[in-house]
Scaffold this motif. Structure first.
Motif, PDB file in Angstrom:
ATOM      1  N   ASN A 168       0.884  -1.166   0.000  1.00 67.73           N
ATOM      2  CA  ASN A 168       0.000   0.000   0.000  1.00 67.73           C
ATOM      3  C   ASN A 168       0.920   1.213   0.000  1.00 67.73           C
ATOM      4  OD1 ASN A 168      -1.399   2.306   0.909  1.00 67.73           O
ATOM      5  ND2 ASN A 168      -2.965   1.062   1.895  1.00 67.73           N
ATOM      6  N   LEU A 174      -4.788  10.958  -0.413  1.00 62.68           N
ATOM      7  CA  LEU A 174      -5.205  10.558   0.938  1.00 62.68           C
ATOM      8  C   LEU A 174      -4.250  11.119   1.981  1.00 62.68           C
ATOM      9  CD1 LEU A 174      -6.244   6.874   0.162  1.00 62.68           C
ATOM     10  CD2 LEU A 174      -7.755   8.776   0.758  1.00 62.68           C
ATOM     11  N   ASN A 178      -5.669  13.604   4.727  1.00 58.54           N
ATOM     12  CA  ASN A 178      -5.627  13.193   6.142  1.00 58.54           C
ATOM     13  C   ASN A 178      -4.308  13.620   6.768  1.00 58.54           C
ATOM     14  OD1 ASN A 178      -8.137  11.614   6.128  1.00 58.54           O
ATOM     15  ND2 ASN A 178      -7.033  10.202   4.807  1.00 58.54           N
ATOM     16  N   TYR A 180      -3.412  15.299   9.141  1.00 62.50           N
ATOM     17  CA  TYR A 180      -3.251  15.261  10.609  1.00 62.50           C
ATOM     18  C   TYR A 180      -2.606  13.951  11.061  1.00 62.50           C
ATOM     19  CZ  TYR A 180      -7.395  12.292  10.478  1.00 62.50           C
ATOM     20  OH  TYR A 180      -8.262  11.263  10.212  1.00 62.50           O
ATOM     21  N   LEU A 181      -2.696  12.926  10.238  1.00 64.54           N
ATOM     22  CA  LEU A 181      -2.095  11.636  10.614  1.00 64.54           C
ATOM     23  C   LEU A 181      -0.576  11.663  10.513  1.00 64.54           C
ATOM     24  CD1 LEU A 181      -4.514   9.249   8.672  1.00 64.54           C
ATOM     25  CD2 LEU A 181      -4.537   9.744  11.125  1.00 64.54           C
ATOM     26  N   GLU A 215      -3.715   1.885  -3.171  1.00 65.21           N
ATOM     27  CA  GLU A 215      -3.596   3.342  -3.029  1.00 65.21           C
ATOM     28  C   GLU A 215      -2.677   3.960  -4.082  1.00 65.21           C
ATOM     29  OE1 GLU A 215      -3.308   5.331   0.668  1.00 65.21           O
ATOM     30  OE2 GLU A 215      -4.494   3.840   1.756  1.00 65.21           O
ATOM     31  N   ARG A 241     -10.539   3.292  -7.869  1.00 66.14           N
ATOM     32  CA  ARG A 241     -11.769   3.198  -7.093  1.00 66.14           C
ATOM     33  C   ARG A 241     -12.865   3.971  -7.809  1.00 66.14           C
ATOM     34  NH1 ARG A 241     -11.553   4.745  -1.106  1.00 66.14           N
ATOM     35  NH2 ARG A 241      -9.820   6.161  -1.585  1.00 66.14           N
ATOM     36  N   HIS A 303      -8.269  -3.579  -1.717  1.00 71.90           N
ATOM     37  CA  HIS A 303      -8.150  -2.666  -0.577  1.00 71.90           C
ATOM     38  C   HIS A 303      -9.564  -2.469  -0.054  1.00 71.90           C
ATOM     39  CE1 HIS A 303      -6.663   1.539   0.991  1.00 71.90           C
ATOM     40  NE2 HIS A 303      -7.032   0.712   1.964  1.00 71.90           N
ATOM     41  N   PHE A 306     -12.086   1.298   4.672  1.00 74.02           N
ATOM     42  CA  PHE A 306     -11.357   1.652   5.900  1.00 74.02           C
ATOM     43  C   PHE A 306     -12.274   1.717   7.129  1.00 74.02           C
ATOM     44  CE2 PHE A 306     -10.478   5.262   8.739  1.00 74.02           C
ATOM     45  CZ  PHE A 306      -9.400   4.732   9.418  1.00 74.02           C
ATOM     46  N   ASP A 348      -4.766  -4.868   1.361  1.00 72.84           N
ATOM     47  CA  ASP A 348      -5.039  -4.148   2.596  1.00 72.84           C
ATOM     48  C   ASP A 348      -6.478  -4.456   2.984  1.00 72.84           C
ATOM     49  OD1 ASP A 348      -5.711  -2.301   4.526  1.00 72.84           O
ATOM     50  OD2 ASP A 348      -4.616  -0.647   3.583  1.00 72.84           O
ATOM     51  N   ASN A 350      -7.832  -3.813   5.879  1.00 72.43           N
ATOM     52  CA  ASN A 350      -8.309  -2.918   6.931  1.00 72.43           C
ATOM     53  C   ASN A 350      -8.930  -3.690   8.088  1.00 72.43           C
ATOM     54  OD1 ASN A 350      -7.654  -0.117   6.703  1.00 72.43           O
ATOM     55  ND2 ASN A 350      -8.791  -0.084   4.774  1.00 72.43           N
ATOM     56  N   ASP A 542       2.850   4.824   4.523  1.00 68.40           N
ATOM     57  CA  ASP A 542       2.499   4.544   5.921  1.00 68.40           C
ATOM     58  C   ASP A 542       2.243   3.041   6.108  1.00 68.40           C
ATOM     59  OD1 ASP A 542       0.117   4.527   4.540  1.00 68.40           O
ATOM     60  OD2 ASP A 542      -0.976   5.798   5.957  1.00 68.40           O
ATOM     61  N   HIS A 543       2.591   2.267   5.084  1.00 65.60           N
ATOM     62  CA  HIS A 543       2.594   0.804   5.188  1.00 65.60           C
ATOM     63  C   HIS A 543       3.985   0.313   4.809  1.00 65.60           C
ATOM     64  CE1 HIS A 543      -1.924   0.048   5.093  1.00 65.60           C
ATOM     65  NE2 HIS A 543      -1.817   1.339   4.895  1.00 65.60           N
TER      66      HIS A 543
HETATM   67  O1  KL2 Z   1      -6.064   2.358   6.759  1.00 62.23           O
HETATM   68  V1  KL2 Z   1      -5.664   2.633   5.024  1.00 62.23           V
HETATM   69  O2  KL2 Z   1      -5.804   4.422   5.213  1.00 62.23           O
HETATM   70  O3  KL2 Z   1      -5.747   0.876   4.619  1.00 62.23           O
HETATM   71  O4  KL2 Z   1      -3.886   2.753   4.949  1.00 62.23           O
HETATM   72  O5  KL2 Z   1      -7.253   2.765   4.007  1.00 62.23           O
HETATM   73  C1  KL2 Z   1      -7.801   4.007   4.111  1.00 62.23           C
HETATM   74  C2  KL2 Z   1      -7.114   4.812   5.158  1.00 62.23           C
HETATM   75  C3  KL2 Z   1      -7.601   4.816   2.863  1.00 62.23           C
HETATM   76  C4  KL2 Z   1      -8.671   4.615   1.830  1.00 62.23           C
HETATM   77  O6  KL2 Z   1      -9.913   4.998   2.314  1.00 62.23           O
HETATM   78  O7  KL2 Z   1      -7.552   6.153   3.278  1.00 62.23           O
HETATM   79  C5  KL2 Z   1      -7.234   6.227   4.649  1.00 62.23           C
HETATM   80  N1  KL2 Z   1      -8.737   8.192   9.123  1.00 62.23           N
HETATM   81  C6  KL2 Z   1      -7.611   7.558   8.787  1.00 62.23           C
HETATM   82  N2  KL2 Z   1      -7.352   7.094   7.556  1.00 62.23           N
HETATM   83  C7  KL2 Z   1      -8.277   7.290   6.626  1.00 62.23           C
HETATM   84  C8  KL2 Z   1      -9.479   7.951   6.899  1.00 62.23           C
HETATM   85  C9  KL2 Z   1      -9.678   8.409   8.218  1.00 62.23           C
HETATM   86  N3  KL2 Z   1     -10.792   9.044   8.566  1.00 62.23           N
HETATM   87  N4  KL2 Z   1     -10.197   7.963   5.782  1.00 62.23           N
HETATM   88  C10 KL2 Z   1      -9.464   7.336   4.834  1.00 62.23           C
HETATM   89  N5  KL2 Z   1      -8.301   6.939   5.347  1.00 62.23           N
END
Ligand code: KL2
Length: 553
Positions: A168, A174, A178, A180-181, A215, A241, A303, A306, A348, A350, A542-543
């Motif tokens: 991934n 993404l 996101n 903040y992550l 991704e 997607r 994938h 999530f 992935d 999830n 991040d993977h």
């Molecule tokens: O967890 V991932 O990252 O497998 O690496 O799959 C999803 C998340 C990806 C596709 O939707 O986007 C990331 N908080 C954290 N991660 C998110 C969020 C969220 N709210 N929404 C999407 N992702």
């Protein structure tokens, strides 16, 4: 251009020239010196994409214990460095000679090469990039773990072996959406131009026969991954997607090793079906070996959704994907009957290893009675609203998929399991009745689940099954602390490579055996934390990437 033979650095010309002339004289005498770049015609040589970064950094390894895949890798800039000493060169030469003599039939028995079996492929420090938060990552190394097997000694060198990489790669959209992550990450490491060079170099260095990605931004597939990997001899297939999403999955395979028989892209979205109203996708390919066309292999990647609270949707998506894999992996034999080829399922999911969803993949059966949707993937997230339970059946009836995750039409075509179909029909009937009652149950995920917090799916035992006998390449035991994903909110395993060459059901005929040979070790949660998390200077998603080598017969 600074080719390996023309460097004037003086630090390494002797061993480097040595290794190159050795390669020219033994592997490919016609190789011009100037062609020592990533050359699709020389798939077993990897050299850096940036010629200016040549270092005395050759690394010899066998990604799996197959002479045919012997590689000499220059691991300059961003990759593990092994100073090429005379002794090292001599040992490389000895190993080459041993292998060539084996290949020439002087010695047919399989001999593991312990010297090269542990490979520190992806450790390095990027020099000249000192700044705050720049950790020394040189102690973090990924090694190959070889599977001990009674049969290893018997394994013939002629066995067909191949490798699968699952990664991934963190879609830039993404990441930005996101952000903040990734607040703790130096902005440089989040920059696409920085990340893409690392991601590609990692893939090129691992040189897997099959690469499954999640991704992948569609624009980055078109303009970066596809053209770049094509230069290394890969054919690619992509599925974005649905909806307004800009990322998707990709499968690449080495065209000199595999030929595509069938590819199927799968989107889970169904307009009027609440459980399938999300934009996730997957890809399935049926491949056959170029050298041994009787060998078939099905590779599938996806994938899943999530949203930690919607395990019901994840399970339905997985059920659809398994039904598609069941269909693609079956082929007609000469006598008119059907058999299934070995399957590699990766991606992935999830979902964490001890979750009901993972248990379902591994065990082939799940009783989802009384499991709240928020518990199916095992991802931790505070509950919102009332507890919701799974609808029955787990896969909406409109898809005409049995609760064994098989298309009714496929069973019919193969003349299989009339009784299975009848069983499913009665399940559908009860679902139909309930759907009428619950017509307004199509709530949005962000709303608290008021009315639907009923006793849907409670009380009665409710089983979903699938026809594969999957093993995971990585240990899913509770005491295995290895992780595949890390950012400020997560540090756990959600990515998997599963493989199956048999079924738990006697009715499913399989052709071909799949044996796990080795896996590329992951890092533990503590190691990922100690390296300061992902993405970083070396690992640009991040993977982490997952990789395994198999033999197929
Ligand atoms: O967890 V991932 O990252 O497998 O690496 O799959 C999803 C998340 C990806 C596709 O939707 O986007 C990331 N908080 C954290 N991660 C998110 C969020 C969220 N709210 N929404 C999407 N992702």
């Amino acid at each position: 251009m600074n080719t390996p033979s023309s460097s004037s650095s003086g630090r390494m010309p002797v061993p480097r020239r040595g290794i190159i002339s050795f390669l020219q004289n033994t592997i490919n005498p016609s190789l011009p010196r100037s062609s020592f770049r990533c050359n699709p015609n020389v798939p077993r040589l990897l050299v850096p994409s940036r010629p200016s970064s040549w270092q005395p950094d050759y690394h010899f390894y066998r990604p799996y214990q197959s002479t045919r895949e012997l590689q000499i890798v220059n691991v300059a800039h961003g990759y593990p460095r092994v100073a090429v000493s005379d002794n090292y060169m001599a040992s490389v030469k000895r190993t080459f000679e041993q292998i060539f003599s084996e290949e020439n039939g002087k010695e047919k028995k399989f001999k593991p090469n312990s010297d090269s079996s542990s490979v520190d492929k992806f450790h390095n420090e990027r020099r000249g990039e000192e700044h705050k938060g720049n950790k020394d990552l040189s102690t973090f190394k990924r090694k190959w773990r070889h599977v001990e097997s009674k049969d290893a000694a018997k394994r013939n060198l002629k066995d067909f072996q191949f490798s699968v990489l699952c990664y991934n790669v963190l879609a830039q959209g993404l990441l930005d959406g996101n952000s903040y992550l990734y607040k703790q990450v130096h902005p440089q490491f989040l920059d696409w131009n920085f990340r893409k060079a690392n991601l590609l170099q990692e893939m090129r260095c691992l040189n897997s026969d099959i690469i499954c990605l999640q991704e992948v931004e569609s624009e980055h597939y078109q303009n970066f991954f596809q053209p770049s990997l094509a230069k290394n001899g890969y054919t690619g297939i992509y599925k974005k997607r649905t909806g307004n999403k800009s990322d998707g999955c990709a499968i690449f395979f080495k065209s000199n090793k595999f030929q595509l028989v069938v590819s199927r892209v799968v989107s889970y979205y169904r307009r009027h079906i609440p459980l399938l109203d999300r934009d996730n996708v997957g890809i399935i390919v049926l491949l056959k070996s170029v050298d041994e066309p009787q060998l078939n292999l099905c590779v599938a990647t996806t994938h899943l959704l999530f949203n930690p609270r919607r395990g019901d949707i994840k399970l339905a998506q997985l059920g659809v994907f398994l039904a598609e894999i069941d269909q693609v992996s079956h082929y007609r034999l000469e006598d008119g009957t059907f058999a299934r080829c070995p399957v590699v399922l990766c991606g992935d999911m999830n979902s964490v290893p001890q979750s009901p969803l993972s248990e379902f993949i591994q065990k082939g059966t799940l009783d989802f009675k009384d499991i709240p949707c928020g518990d199916i993937s095992g991802q931790t997230e505070g509950r919102r609203g009332a507890v919701r339970f799974l609808n029955r059946p787990a896969i909406p009836q409109a898809l005409k998929i049995t609760k064994d995750c098989q298309y009714m039409s496929a069973l019919e075509e193969r003349g299989e399991g009339r009784s299975k179909q009848e069983e499913s029909k009665s399940a559908e009937k009860s679902q139909g009745e309930r759907e009428e009652k619950n017509e307004d149950g199509e709530e949005e995920e962000e709303e608290p689940w008021k009315e639907v917090a009923s006793s849907n799916g409670r009380g009665r035992s409710e089983i979903i099954r699938h026809p594969f006998s999957f093993s995971s390449v990585y240990s899913l035991d509770r005491d295995n602390r290895e992780i595949t994903s890390n950012h400020s909110r997560t540090n756990c395993m959600v990515d998997y490579i599963y493989y199956s060459s048999s079924s738990n059901w006697p009715s499913v005929k399989t052709r071909g055996g799949l044996e796990l040979l080795s896996t590329l070790r992951l890092f533990t949660d503590d190691e990922a934390t100690a390296m300061g998390g992902l993405p970083n200077r070396i690992w640009s998603s991040d993977h982490f990437s997952l990789m395994a080598c198999f033999s197929l017969n």
